[in-house]
Design a protein around this motif. Structure first.
Motif, PDB file in Angstrom:
ATOM      1  N   GLU A 106       0.645  -1.061  -0.174  1.00 45.46           N
ATOM      2  CA  GLU A 106       0.119   0.032  -0.097  1.00 45.46           C
ATOM      3  C   GLU A 106       0.912   1.271  -0.099  1.00 45.46           C
ATOM      4  O   GLU A 106       0.778   2.327  -0.695  1.00 45.46           O
ATOM      5  N   MET A 107       1.853   1.286   0.753  1.00 44.52           N
ATOM      6  CA  MET A 107       2.802   2.293   0.810  1.00 44.52           C
ATOM      7  C   MET A 107       3.434   2.485  -0.402  1.00 44.52           C
ATOM      8  O   MET A 107       3.702   3.778  -0.874  1.00 44.52           O
ATOM      9  N   THR A 141      10.621   8.253  15.684  1.00 44.62           N
ATOM     10  CA  THR A 141      10.731   9.312  14.727  1.00 44.62           C
ATOM     11  C   THR A 141      12.345   9.625  14.634  1.00 44.62           C
ATOM     12  O   THR A 141      13.022   9.733  13.391  1.00 44.62           O
ATOM     13  N   LYS A 142      13.207   9.758  15.701  1.00 42.22           N
ATOM     14  CA  LYS A 142      14.603   9.704  15.680  1.00 42.22           C
ATOM     15  C   LYS A 142      15.131   8.551  14.916  1.00 42.22           C
ATOM     16  O   LYS A 142      16.092   8.855  14.012  1.00 42.22           O
ATOM     17  N   ALA A 143      14.755   7.518  15.115  1.00 39.20           N
ATOM     18  CA  ALA A 143      15.261   6.387  14.522  1.00 39.20           C
ATOM     19  C   ALA A 143      14.995   6.406  12.948  1.00 39.20           C
ATOM     20  O   ALA A 143      16.221   5.937  12.237  1.00 39.20           O
ATOM     21  N   VAL A 144      13.965   6.756  12.469  1.00 41.66           N
ATOM     22  CA  VAL A 144      13.663   6.676  10.984  1.00 41.66           C
ATOM     23  C   VAL A 144      14.556   7.753  10.327  1.00 41.66           C
ATOM     24  O   VAL A 144      15.052   7.510   9.097  1.00 41.66           O
ATOM     25  N   VAL A 145      14.405   8.917  10.920  1.00 41.59           N
ATOM     26  CA  VAL A 145      15.276   9.949  10.202  1.00 41.59           C
ATOM     27  C   VAL A 145      16.790   9.706  10.263  1.00 41.59           C
ATOM     28  O   VAL A 145      17.391   9.913   9.050  1.00 41.59           O
ATOM     29  N   GLU A 180       4.655   9.922   8.931  1.00 37.15           N
ATOM     30  CA  GLU A 180       3.065  10.101   8.889  1.00 37.15           C
ATOM     31  C   GLU A 180       2.605   8.831   9.220  1.00 37.15           C
ATOM     32  O   GLU A 180       1.637   8.826  10.171  1.00 37.15           O
ATOM     33  N   GLU A 181       3.046   7.627   8.635  1.00 39.32           N
ATOM     34  CA  GLU A 181       2.594   6.119   9.010  1.00 39.32           C
ATOM     35  C   GLU A 181       2.581   5.968  10.457  1.00 39.32           C
ATOM     36  O   GLU A 181       1.627   5.603  11.173  1.00 39.32           O
ATOM     37  N   ILE A 182       3.950   6.252  10.972  1.00 35.17           N
ATOM     38  CA  ILE A 182       3.981   6.057  12.452  1.00 35.17           C
ATOM     39  C   ILE A 182       3.191   7.060  13.491  1.00 35.17           C
ATOM     40  O   ILE A 182       2.681   6.467  14.389  1.00 35.17           O
ATOM     41  N   GLY A 183       3.154   8.193  12.777  1.00 36.98           N
ATOM     42  CA  GLY A 183       2.322   9.261  13.734  1.00 36.98           C
ATOM     43  C   GLY A 183       0.681   8.782  13.810  1.00 36.98           C
ATOM     44  O   GLY A 183       0.168   8.740  14.809  1.00 36.98           O
ATOM     45  N   THR A 184       0.170   8.166  12.612  1.00 33.01           N
ATOM     46  CA  THR A 184      -1.145   7.691  12.410  1.00 33.01           C
ATOM     47  C   THR A 184      -1.065   6.591  13.703  1.00 33.01           C
ATOM     48  O   THR A 184      -2.241   6.222  14.214  1.00 33.01           O
ATOM     49  N   PHE A 195      13.657  11.290   1.014  1.00 36.66           N
ATOM     50  CA  PHE A 195      13.075  12.103   1.773  1.00 36.66           C
ATOM     51  C   PHE A 195      11.620  12.159   1.757  1.00 36.66           C
ATOM     52  O   PHE A 195      10.909  12.175   2.817  1.00 36.66           O
ATOM     53  N   ARG A 196      11.054  11.917   0.618  1.00 37.35           N
ATOM     54  CA  ARG A 196       9.719  11.839   0.562  1.00 37.35           C
ATOM     55  C   ARG A 196       8.999  10.585   1.302  1.00 37.35           C
ATOM     56  O   ARG A 196       8.046  10.419   1.840  1.00 37.35           O
ATOM     57  N   THR A 197      10.073   9.593   1.113  1.00 39.48           N
ATOM     58  CA  THR A 197       9.646   8.177   1.960  1.00 39.48           C
ATOM     59  C   THR A 197       9.991   8.351   3.169  1.00 39.48           C
ATOM     60  O   THR A 197       8.969   7.733   4.142  1.00 39.48           O
ATOM     61  N   GLN A 198      10.725   9.167   3.682  1.00 43.17           N
ATOM     62  CA  GLN A 198      11.027   9.513   5.080  1.00 43.17           C
ATOM     63  C   GLN A 198       9.642   9.985   5.677  1.00 43.17           C
ATOM     64  O   GLN A 198       9.266   9.781   6.822  1.00 43.17           O
ATOM     65  N   GLN A 199       9.285  10.986   5.035  1.00 43.73           N
ATOM     66  CA  GLN A 199       7.917  11.748   5.479  1.00 43.73           C
ATOM     67  C   GLN A 199       6.814  10.582   5.423  1.00 43.73           C
ATOM     68  O   GLN A 199       5.911  10.764   6.285  1.00 43.73           O
ATOM     69  N   GLN A 200       6.785   9.679   4.524  1.00 42.03           N
ATOM     70  CA  GLN A 200       5.861   8.629   4.438  1.00 42.03           C
ATOM     71  C   GLN A 200       5.810   7.995   5.732  1.00 42.03           C
ATOM     72  O   GLN A 200       4.707   7.552   6.335  1.00 42.03           O
TER      73      GLN A 200
END
Length: 280
Positions: free
Chosen positions: A17-18, A127-131, A105-109, A97-102
């Protein structure tokens, strides 16, 4: 790695889906791999993106060394992929970077829908780990992609040089070596080495070297031209020069190179006519 089986299962169940969400929001006007409308190439691009997700979400399940090892393979394959090599690196980094934002947002949801289990501190850690992970992937990809691009460019240049000095058979035991474009010392060395080998292979008795396509040559190249002539004479090949420009002639004079015992013609046509060469 920040292990969290529930988050891992949530993300791993949404990898396709992602990928589809990423591709649907992709700017198709971008250069390179992202602009293709070929169904097979689009399918491959999606497959590569999906493989990224499969590896990336594993950061919440696997041990660090296993996660890094799996990701290295993906980075290596994408960095050396011809389609990505043909894509401006700034475009590829933009998609990281677009994938990072993806993911953010997914983790935030996910965190909002699991308030009872996910603390604010835990969300910050994710969030820190993803970045940090995306940053490492970008650095690693940039390094490997640059190396692959340089290797491919050198390989292409070498191929061009090797293909740019063909000895063309004009008649039995007679050949022509047309030289075109700028001749650097490196190119001259390879070209003349091949000219000797090809002349010997075809058992030539005469070789016309046409310089009409060469704008100018420097001192070193001029010396190599005449070393080639001497080398050809040693293996029994008589040489005739054609198309020598005033600039090349002036360089030869400055070097003290004399055209004694060498046939020189204004044009290749004149050389062939004078030698009564009947083309095969």
């Amino acid at each position: 790695m920040l292990k969290d089986q529930d988050l891992f299962e949530h993300l791993s169940n949404r990898t396709w889906e992602m990928t589809e969400e990423w591709y649907s929001s992709l700017d198709k006007t971008k250069a390179g791999v992202y602009s293709s409308t070929d169904p097979e190439k689009v399918a491959l691009l999606k497959k590569q993106n999906h493989e990224f997700h499969v590896r990336f979400c594993a950061m919440f399940e696997k041990e660090n060394h296993e996660f890094v090892s799996d990701f290295q393979d993906w980075i290596e394959s994408i960095a050396k992929d011809d389609a990505h090599l043909d894509t401006p690196i700034v475009e590829v980094i933009g998609e990281f970077f677009r994938t990072q934002q993806q993911y953010l947002e997914e983790i935030g949801t996910y965190a909002l829908s699991h308030k009872d289990k996910v603390s604010h501190e835990r969300l910050v850690e994710w969030t820190k780990a993803v970045v940090q992970t995306i940053s490492k992937v970008i650095v690693e990809f940039t390094d490997k992609n640059s190396r692959a691009a340089e290797k491919r460019m050198n390989s292409q240049q070498q191929m061009i040089v090797e293909m740019s000095a063909p000895v063309i058979l004009l008649a039995k035991k007679t050949g022509m070596l047309p030289l075109i474009g700028e001749i650097t010392p490196h190119r001259a060395e390879i070209m003349f080495e091949k000219a000797l080998a090809q002349s010997s292979k075809h058992n030539l008795e005469k070789l016309f070297i046409d310089l009409s396509g060469v704008p100018l040559i420097d001192t070193m190249v001029a010396q190599q031209v005449f070393q080639l002539i001497k080398g050809l004479e040693i293996i029994g090949v008589q040489v005739a020069l054609s198309g020598i420009s005033p600039v090349i002639a002036q360089t030869a004079v400055q070097l003290g190179i004399k055209f004694i015992d060498i046939e020189v013609y204004n044009t290749l046509a004149q050389a062939l006519k004078q030698n009564r060469v009947h083309l095969v």
